[in-house]
Structure formats: structure tokens, C-alpha cells
Scaffold this motif. Structure first.
Motif, PDB file in Angstrom:
ATOM      1  N   GLU A   1      30.656  -9.612  11.171  1.00  0.00           N
ATOM      2  CA  GLU A   1      30.532  -8.268  10.617  1.00  0.00           C
ATOM      3  C   GLU A   1      29.391  -8.312   9.608  1.00  0.00           C
ATOM      4  OE1 GLU A   1      34.252  -7.721   8.727  1.00  0.00           O
ATOM      5  OE2 GLU A   1      35.434  -7.921  10.576  1.00  0.00           O
ATOM      6  N   SER A   2      28.677  -7.202   9.451  1.00  0.00           N
ATOM      7  CA  SER A   2      27.571  -7.209   8.491  1.00  0.00           C
ATOM      8  C   SER A   2      27.444  -5.868   7.797  1.00  0.00           C
ATOM      9  CB  SER A   2      26.242  -7.555   9.190  1.00  0.00           C
ATOM     10  OG  SER A   2      25.919  -6.582  10.170  1.00  0.00           O
ATOM     11  N   ILE A   3      27.045  -5.908   6.527  1.00  0.00           N
ATOM     12  CA  ILE A   3      26.752  -4.705   5.760  1.00  0.00           C
ATOM     13  C   ILE A   3      25.446  -4.931   5.015  1.00  0.00           C
ATOM     14  CG2 ILE A   3      29.144  -3.940   5.491  1.00  0.00           C
ATOM     15  CD1 ILE A   3      29.154  -5.155   2.722  1.00  0.00           C
ATOM     16  N   LEU A   4      24.739  -3.833   4.718  1.00  0.00           N
ATOM     17  CA  LEU A   4      23.443  -3.896   4.047  1.00  0.00           C
ATOM     18  C   LEU A   4      23.467  -2.955   2.860  1.00  0.00           C
ATOM     19  CD1 LEU A   4      20.497  -4.863   3.986  1.00  0.00           C
ATOM     20  CD2 LEU A   4      19.947  -3.078   5.649  1.00  0.00           C
ATOM     21  N   TYR A   5      23.137  -3.465   1.665  1.00  0.00           N
ATOM     22  CA  TYR A   5      23.230  -2.638   0.459  1.00  0.00           C
ATOM     23  C   TYR A   5      22.288  -3.176  -0.619  1.00  0.00           C
ATOM     24  CZ  TYR A   5      26.206  -6.549  -0.963  1.00  0.00           C
ATOM     25  OH  TYR A   5      26.688  -7.801  -1.246  1.00  0.00           O
ATOM     26  N   PRO A   6      21.850  -2.320  -1.563  1.00  0.00           N
ATOM     27  CA  PRO A   6      20.998  -2.782  -2.672  1.00  0.00           C
ATOM     28  C   PRO A   6      21.823  -3.509  -3.714  1.00  0.00           C
ATOM     29  CG  PRO A   6      21.411  -0.427  -2.872  1.00  0.00           C
ATOM     30  CD  PRO A   6      22.027  -0.850  -1.565  1.00  0.00           C
ATOM     31  N   ALA A   7      21.242  -4.536  -4.333  1.00  0.00           N
ATOM     32  CA  ALA A   7      21.957  -5.319  -5.329  1.00  0.00           C
ATOM     33  C   ALA A   7      22.172  -4.535  -6.619  1.00  0.00           C
ATOM     34  CB  ALA A   7      21.189  -6.606  -5.628  1.00  0.00           C
ATOM     35  N   GLU A   8      21.229  -3.657  -6.974  1.00  0.00           N
ATOM     36  CA  GLU A   8      21.324  -2.882  -8.196  1.00  0.00           C
ATOM     37  C   GLU A   8      20.939  -1.434  -7.927  1.00  0.00           C
ATOM     38  OE1 GLU A   8      19.250  -4.694 -11.465  1.00  0.00           O
ATOM     39  OE2 GLU A   8      19.695  -6.717 -10.755  1.00  0.00           O
TER      40      GLU A   8
ATOM     41  N   SER B   1      16.698  -5.985  -5.009  1.00  0.00           N
ATOM     42  CA  SER B   1      16.974  -6.816  -3.830  1.00  0.00           C
ATOM     43  C   SER B   1      17.916  -6.086  -2.892  1.00  0.00           C
ATOM     44  CB  SER B   1      17.611  -8.150  -4.229  1.00  0.00           C
ATOM     45  OG  SER B   1      16.738  -8.933  -5.001  1.00  0.00           O
ATOM     46  N   LEU B   2      17.693  -6.269  -1.603  1.00  0.00           N
ATOM     47  CA  LEU B   2      18.641  -5.807  -0.595  1.00  0.00           C
ATOM     48  C   LEU B   2      19.469  -7.006  -0.155  1.00  0.00           C
ATOM     49  CD1 LEU B   2      16.662  -3.392   1.759  1.00  0.00           C
ATOM     50  CD2 LEU B   2      18.518  -2.806   0.210  1.00  0.00           C
ATOM     51  N   VAL B   3      20.772  -6.781   0.032  1.00  0.00           N
ATOM     52  CA  VAL B   3      21.683  -7.848   0.425  1.00  0.00           C
ATOM     53  C   VAL B   3      22.254  -7.547   1.806  1.00  0.00           C
ATOM     54  CG1 VAL B   3      23.765  -9.131  -0.159  1.00  0.00           C
ATOM     55  CG2 VAL B   3      22.308  -8.228  -1.993  1.00  0.00           C
ATOM     56  N   CYS B   4      22.080  -8.473   2.711  1.00  0.00           N
ATOM     57  CA  CYS B   4      22.705  -8.378   4.033  1.00  0.00           C
ATOM     58  C   CYS B   4      23.853  -9.389   4.041  1.00  0.00           C
ATOM     59  CB  CYS B   4      21.685  -8.701   5.119  1.00  0.00           C
ATOM     60  SG  CYS B   4      22.298  -8.426   6.808  1.00  0.00           S
ATOM     61  N   PHE B   5      25.074  -8.884   3.957  1.00  0.00           N
ATOM     62  CA  PHE B   5      26.254  -9.745   3.870  1.00  0.00           C
ATOM     63  C   PHE B   5      26.862  -9.877   5.265  1.00  0.00           C
ATOM     64  CE2 PHE B   5      30.889 -10.297   2.893  1.00  0.00           C
ATOM     65  CZ  PHE B   5      30.776 -11.578   2.377  1.00  0.00           C
TER      66      PHE B   5
END
Length: 241
Positions: free
Chosen positions: A110-117, A126-130
Motif C-alpha cells: 500500500e502507498s500514500i504520498l503527502y508533504p512532510a510539512e 519534502s514529499l514522503v512516499c510511504f
């Protein structure tokens, strides 16, 4: 494909004199049938550092404002090498389940994409792809900006074990928000029939409108509250109760 593995998990709980909270530091060694070994330190659920056997170094992955004594790196790498030796013995042990009998277990990520701040125009972020809940620990994460591949400013963590024997990792990319830019992270994994892509676009105008709406809403609430209090005091003063 050989999917079986062994994971050694050692946990320490410590209490800081300057804080009312305890913290957990976990030492995790993963031995895989393909001959690879993963050694990581987990601090309160976050990856603190991992050992890069290829580069023969220790990679520290917590934020820079968290101080870590780098003088201990040689001992960490030395102990990791010992753990790697134990893994090699296990991998050569005849008691391991033969490859033909090993179950072909695969869990897609599973993956989600979101800004760190909070996203602000021109402010480094930073963008985080978890990427989470995947097995085996084989995943490749790639990035694009406006449909063009990007590798600069990208960091991808080691694979970290979950309690359910799946794995998770995260990949980040540094960027400065610019209206209209579109970013994507794509995850490839043996359990996926096709790569999975998440898309995030920079929309500073809608964020500005949202902030303005919140400001106006708070201002209106305060104004109505002031009117209500004023009316109450007027009535109370006039009628004496």
C-alpha cells in the motif's frame, strides 16, 4: 524465488531524566535466503540507522536535529558484521525449509504520498512516499516531476519489518513548491501486476483560499461571541439580574 527469512528482534526500553516518557530502541537483524542481511536500529517506531554492507558504512536516518554519537559507528558496523556471519550459518543450515516446500507468499504494498510539512511558496519541503505491508522485502520506488524522472534529492530507507511479518519503507524527495508542478511516486513489487503510482500536485491557490476561509470563519465566530456577551451584559445591567 526464495522468500523465507529469519528476523532477530532485540528491544531496549530507556527512560530519559529530562522527560516523563520512556523510549524504545530496537535492534533488528534480517537474514534472507538470497544471501542478503539487513541490520537496522528502530527508535520509537522510526528508522534510526541501518548498515550499508556494500559501502561498509552506517547510514543515520533520523532528522539532523537529533544528536547521535558518531564515535560508536565502528562498533555498530563491527557488531553488524558478526550478525551477518550468523546469518550465513543459518542460510547454509540443512534444517532450513527446502525451496520447493517454501510457500509462495506475496503481499502487495500500500502507498500514500503527502508533504512532510505545511506547503508554502518557495519554502524548502519534502514529499514522503510511504510504502507499507509488502512481502517479500523487494520494492523499487521511483519519482517524477512534471512527468520527468527525478533522482536528485531522493532518499529511500531500508526495508523495516512490521509485526505481521510484512515490511514498510519510505522514500522522500526535496522540493520547493511552485504552482502547477506535479509529482508522482511509483512503486514496483513482485506482488503487483503493474506498478502503482501516486500523484501529488502543487496547488498553492486553493491552500491560500482555505487559510483565508479559516481566518474569516474564526473572525466571524469571535465577532458573534462578542455580540452575544455584549447583549448579555446590557440586559443584565438594565434589569439588575
Amino acid at each position: 524465488m526464495k522468500l523465507c527469512m529469519f528476523v532477530f528482534y532485540l528491544s531496549f526500553t530507556c527512560f530519559c531524566a529530562f522527560s516523563q516518557y520512556s523510549h524504545e530502541l530496537s535492534y533488528i537483524v534480517g537474514c534472507f535466503h538470497d544471501g542478503t542481511t539487513e541490520v537496522i536500529y528502530d527508535f520509537d517506531g522510526d528508522l534510526a540507522l541501518h548498515v550499508d554492507f556494500k559501502e561498509k558504512t552506517v547510514v543515520f536516518t533520523l532528522p539532523s536535529f537529533i544528536h547521535f554519537d558518531t564515535s560508536s559507528y565502528p562498533n555498530i558496523y563491527k557488531n553488524a558484521n558478526k550478525a551477518k556471519g550468523i546469518c550465513l550459518i543459518i542460510q547454509l543450515d540443512d534444517k532450513l525449509v527446502p525451496e520447493s516446500e517454501a510457500p509462495e507468499v506475496k503481499d502487495p504494498p500500500e502507498s500514500i504520498l503527502y508533504p512532510a510539512e505545511e506547503v508554502l511558496r518557495g519554502v524548502e519541503n519534502s514529499l514522503v512516499c510511504f510504502v507499507n505491508h509488502f512481502y517479500p522485502p523487494l520494492a523499487n520506488v521511483t519519482w517524477t516531476k512534471n512527468n520527468r524522472p527525478v533522482s536528485e534529492g531522493v532518499f529511500t530507507s531500508a526495508f523495516i519489518p512490521n509485526e505481521d511479518q510484512t515490511f514498510h519503507c519510505f522514500s522522500t524527495i526535496s522540493f520547493k513548491p511552485k504552482q502547477g508542478d506535479v509529482y508522482s511516486c511509483t512503486v514496483e513489487h513482485p506482488a503487483l501486476e503493474a506498478p502503482k503510482t501516486r500523484i501529488w500536485d502543487v496547488d498553492l491557490e486553493s491552500q491560500h483560499d482555505l487559510a483565508l476561509d479559516l481566518y474569516c470563519g474564526v473572525g466571524l465566530t469571535v465577532a458573534l461571541l462578542g455580540v452575544a456577551i455584549g447583549t448579555f451584559l446590557f440586559v443584565k445591567g438594565r434589569y439588575g439580574h
